[in-house]
Design an enzyme around this catalytic site. Sequence first.
Site, PDB file in Angstrom:
ATOM      1  N   TRP A 137      12.638 -10.514  -6.475  1.00 16.56           N
ATOM      2  CA  TRP A 137      11.845  -9.526  -7.009  1.00 16.56           C
ATOM      3  C   TRP A 137      11.951  -9.661  -8.368  1.00 16.56           C
ATOM      4  O   TRP A 137      11.052  -9.798  -9.301  1.00 16.56           O
ATOM      5  CB  TRP A 137      12.008  -8.101  -6.657  1.00 16.56           C
ATOM      6  CG  TRP A 137      11.739  -7.810  -5.117  1.00 16.56           C
ATOM      7  CD1 TRP A 137      12.671  -7.754  -4.143  1.00 16.56           C
ATOM      8  CD2 TRP A 137      10.321  -7.858  -4.670  1.00 16.56           C
ATOM      9  NE1 TRP A 137      11.964  -7.771  -2.836  1.00 16.56           N
ATOM     10  CE2 TRP A 137      10.679  -7.835  -3.219  1.00 16.56           C
ATOM     11  CE3 TRP A 137       9.456  -8.373  -4.983  1.00 16.56           C
ATOM     12  CZ2 TRP A 137       9.551  -7.893  -2.301  1.00 16.56           C
ATOM     13  CZ3 TRP A 137       8.190  -8.445  -4.160  1.00 16.56           C
ATOM     14  CH2 TRP A 137       8.291  -8.365  -2.708  1.00 16.56           C
ATOM     15  N   ASP A 142      13.996  -2.049 -11.852  1.00 19.83           N
ATOM     16  CA  ASP A 142      13.276  -1.798 -10.687  1.00 19.83           C
ATOM     17  C   ASP A 142      14.344  -1.259  -9.762  1.00 19.83           C
ATOM     18  O   ASP A 142      15.302  -1.935  -9.138  1.00 19.83           O
ATOM     19  CB  ASP A 142      12.693  -3.149 -10.211  1.00 19.83           C
ATOM     20  CG  ASP A 142      12.188  -3.201  -8.650  1.00 19.83           C
ATOM     21  OD1 ASP A 142      12.129  -2.273  -8.009  1.00 19.83           O
ATOM     22  OD2 ASP A 142      11.858  -4.410  -8.424  1.00 19.83           O
ATOM     23  N   LYS A 199      10.364   2.395   0.438  1.00 18.98           N
ATOM     24  CA  LYS A 199      11.658   2.157   1.031  1.00 18.98           C
ATOM     25  C   LYS A 199      12.412   3.296   1.071  1.00 18.98           C
ATOM     26  O   LYS A 199      13.000   3.299   2.263  1.00 18.98           O
ATOM     27  CB  LYS A 199      12.371   1.079   0.023  1.00 18.98           C
ATOM     28  CG  LYS A 199      11.802   0.119  -0.533  1.00 18.98           C
ATOM     29  CD  LYS A 199      11.407  -1.199   0.136  1.00 18.98           C
ATOM     30  CE  LYS A 199      10.411  -2.189  -0.051  1.00 18.98           C
ATOM     31  NZ  LYS A 199      10.417  -2.967  -1.270  1.00 18.98           N
TER      32      LYS A 199
HETATM   33  C1  LIG Z   1      10.006  -4.094  -1.836  1.00 19.80           C
HETATM   34  C2  LIG Z   1      10.190  -4.366  -3.409  1.00 19.80           C
HETATM   35  C3  LIG Z   1       9.263  -4.718  -4.231  1.00 19.80           C
HETATM   36  C4  LIG Z   1       7.527  -5.047  -4.064  1.00 19.80           C
HETATM   37  O1  LIG Z   1       7.229  -3.793  -3.854  1.00 19.80           O
HETATM   38  P1  LIG Z   1       5.516  -3.798  -3.503  1.00 19.80           P
HETATM   39  O2  LIG Z   1       5.250  -2.165  -3.501  1.00 19.80           O
HETATM   40  O3  LIG Z   1       5.430  -4.240  -2.203  1.00 19.80           O
HETATM   41  O4  LIG Z   1       4.758  -4.306  -4.584  1.00 19.80           O
HETATM   42  C5  LIG Z   1       9.519  -5.029  -5.676  1.00 19.80           C
HETATM   43  N1  LIG Z   1      11.014  -4.718  -5.901  1.00 19.80           N
HETATM   44  C6  LIG Z   1      11.957  -4.700  -5.032  1.00 19.80           C
HETATM   45  C7  LIG Z   1      13.425  -4.155  -5.619  1.00 19.80           C
HETATM   46  C8  LIG Z   1      11.376  -4.388  -3.758  1.00 19.80           C
HETATM   47  O5  LIG Z   1      12.472  -3.855  -2.807  1.00 19.80           O
END
Ligand SMILES: *Cc1c(COP(=O)(O)O)cnc(C)c1O
Length: 361
Positions: A102, A172, A196
């Site tokens: 990511w 993030d 998540k």
């Molecule tokens: C799942 C995830 C993403 C991607 O998320 P989307 O909503 O599918 O774009 C980005 N960063 C992290 C840390 C993730 O766990």
Amino acid sequence: MKRVYNFSAGPSMLPQSVLERAANEMLDYEGSGQSVMEMSHRSKIYGTIIEGAEALLREVMNIPDNYKVLFLQGGASTQFAAIPLNLGVNSGKADYVITGQWATKAQKEAARYIDANIVASSKDKTFSYIPKLDPDTFTKDADYFYICMNNTIYGTVYHELPETGNVPLVADISSCILSQPIDVSKFGILYAGAQKNMAPAGLTVVIIREDLIGHAKDITPTMLNYKTHADNGSMFNTPPCYTIYIAKLVLEWIKNDIGGLEKMKEINEKKASILYNFLDNSNLFRGTVVPEDRSLMNVPFVTGNEELDAKFVKEATENDFVNIKGHRTVGGMRASIYNAMPIEGVEKLVKFMGEFEARNI
Ligand SMILES: *Cc1c(COP(=O)(O)O)cnc(C)c1O
């Protein structure tokens, strides 16, 4: 009715009481005679939902008043572009720490718009650790410093934040939001895809310090400009209405049923320690992350034998421990144990792992 233990990295489990409440309110939300899915986002009753969700998020996360909360769409991945477009406007430089897929994707996207410098990476060991950071190597005039706090695929987390001085820290937190308290004031931007730990897919929450809003590059699409959404209370266009409603129910669950993020953290630590203790004492399974950087949310592990890994995944699935296969780039297994995974789910998984070990060693 049968419910499985879902160890998916996302979308993932939701608290059963939240699903039951949503089911009860499906046809007639609070006497309105309609489902939240059917409501105008501009109706008074929907206003109480989106405002309630924001107020609860502010309360549960203790978000200071000089931060805006934005409810957006496009997933966490859209923020990979929005961040450099909105923040990369003074020196046009930013620092990125590469701790997994990511962070890699975020840096690559940023490099399309700005000078996205890589200050450190743990790629040399398949992202199984968080690199040690030396502030002397940071870009002094960077517009921001970027980290991926919890690395969903590799199972690492920052236990210490980088010392970035006046450079805004951007994180993030898709896979660790609401898992434990976080000092929002240490960040310029925190953002997370909801699927998540917060709600179904379709919602991205951005928590942004107010002074960082309103400076976007001219080329920034209107929908990616934070000012657009900050000025319109996340109602410039139709927000992801139903997902925001579920997020509100999840926040009520954290506040009222769990008792807040300190309590949530205690429960998450208990779950993670059951699994890590088992892995550390197993003669078959082992965790893939250095102990000091282990995540509370995502626990990757292997047997060291691909055939045995596949056999374990198959038998686990047959026993209703589903989505436990590791990410395709790592192999092995990964148990994602987000907020909604009950302690009992982890205890039963560990018991099953012990039995599998006894049969296969
Ligand atoms: C799942 C995830 C993403 C991607 O998320 P989307 O909503 O599918 O774009 C980005 N960063 C992290 C840390 C993730 O766990």
